[in-house]
Design an enzyme around this catalytic site. Structure first.
Site, short mmCIF file in Angstrom:
data_model
loop_
_atom_site.label_atom_id
_atom_site.label_comp_id
_atom_site.label_asym_id
_atom_site.label_seq_id
_atom_site.Cartn_x
_atom_site.Cartn_y
_atom_site.Cartn_z
N LYS A 12 -79.32 -0.62 14.79
CA LYS A 12 -79.53 -0.09 16.15
C LYS A 12 -78.58 -0.82 17.11
O LYS A 12 -77.46 -1.11 16.74
CB LYS A 12 -81.00 -0.24 16.56
N GLU A 97 -84.33 8.27 17.57
CA GLU A 97 -84.01 7.67 18.88
C GLU A 97 -82.91 8.46 19.57
O GLU A 97 -82.88 8.59 20.80
CB GLU A 97 -83.62 6.19 18.69
#
Ligand code: PEP
Length: 250
Positions: A12, A97
């Site tokens: 991420k 996400e």
């Protein structure tokens, strides 16, 4: 059909280039287990350093996104041409996400999958239901629509080479996870969706990971299931010892 298990770490928006180099120095020779593919998906800024750092190892490098066009007036975006030029092998597409915060639709995910294959990148295509969808009993319908949408127009050979990550959204970064049996059931269903659309051979070859709060002590249980071919791991992939344990656990 034996499919090679694949552990992919999704960092991420964590780690600088320097931190990525230190990470590889620690996992070299350890997160390298024969018969298991190990992929680190890092932020764009760490990719060039990471590609250099993994040279001489079996660890592969992935990006976490790409634009669906090859170039153009898309300020701030990165294309498949640019990733391939860096020596990247994999790219995560349609992570929840990105769907949630950046408005990625199934149509965009599909264009990105085509872009990945245009440039010899293997897409890791993420699908998964929200908590309310699970509670409403629509998990299969949600993952069917996402899977069909993401893979539309690809050839059976391309689909066979694709990695799909089934990630129930309520299990990502929450510490809650789907049981291995439940995950296997949904993943078997996804494989049946692929079979219907692209034939038995592609369905037999496509690798389908589970993702959602996988830890070193749970990875083996997931991978022990008949249809689960690996794991996409966020939080537990950030520490070198934990990443090594994930790859060893597979
Ligand atoms: C992910 O980032 O895809 C993920 C599954 O995260 P975590 O392992 O932290 O739940």
């Amino acid at each position: 059909m034996s499919r090679t298990p694949i552990i992919a770490g999704n960092w991420k928006m964590f780690k600088t280039a320097g931190e990525a180099a230190s990470f590889v120095a620690e996992v070299k020779g350890k997160a390298e287990v024969s018969g298991v593919e190990s992929v680190i998906c890092a932020p764009f800024t760490a990719l060039p350093t990471l590609v250099e750092a993994v040279k001489g190892t079996t660890i592969k490098v992935g990006a976490q996104n790409l634009h669906f066009e090859d170039n153009g007036a898309y300020t701030g975006e990165i294309s498949g041409v640019m990733l391939k030029d860096l020596g990247i092998d994999y790219v995560i597409i349609g992570h929840s996400e990105r769907r949630q915060y950046f408005g990625e639709t199934d149509e965009i995910v599909n264009k990105k999958a085509h872009a990945a294959f245009r440039h010899g990148l293997v897409p890791i295509v993420c699908v998964g239901e929200k908590l309310e969808e699970r509670e409403a009993g629509t998990t299969n319908e949600v993952v069917r629509v996402q899977t069909e949408g993401a893979l539309s127009g690809l050839t059976a050979e391309q689909v066979a080479a694709t990695v799909i990550a089934y990630e129930p959204i309520w299990a990502i970064g929450t510490g809650k996870s789907s049981t291995s049996a439940e995950a296997n059931e949904t993943i078997s269903y996804i494989r049946s969706v692929v079979a219907k659309q692209f034939g038995a051979e592609a369905a037999d070859k496509v690798r389908i990971q589970y993702g959602g709060s996988v830890k070193p002590n749970t990875v083996a249980e997931y991978l022990g299931q008949s249809d689960i071919d690996g794991a996409l791991v966020g939080g537990a992939s950030l520490e070198p010892a934990s990443y090594v344990a994930l790859v060893e656990g597979a």
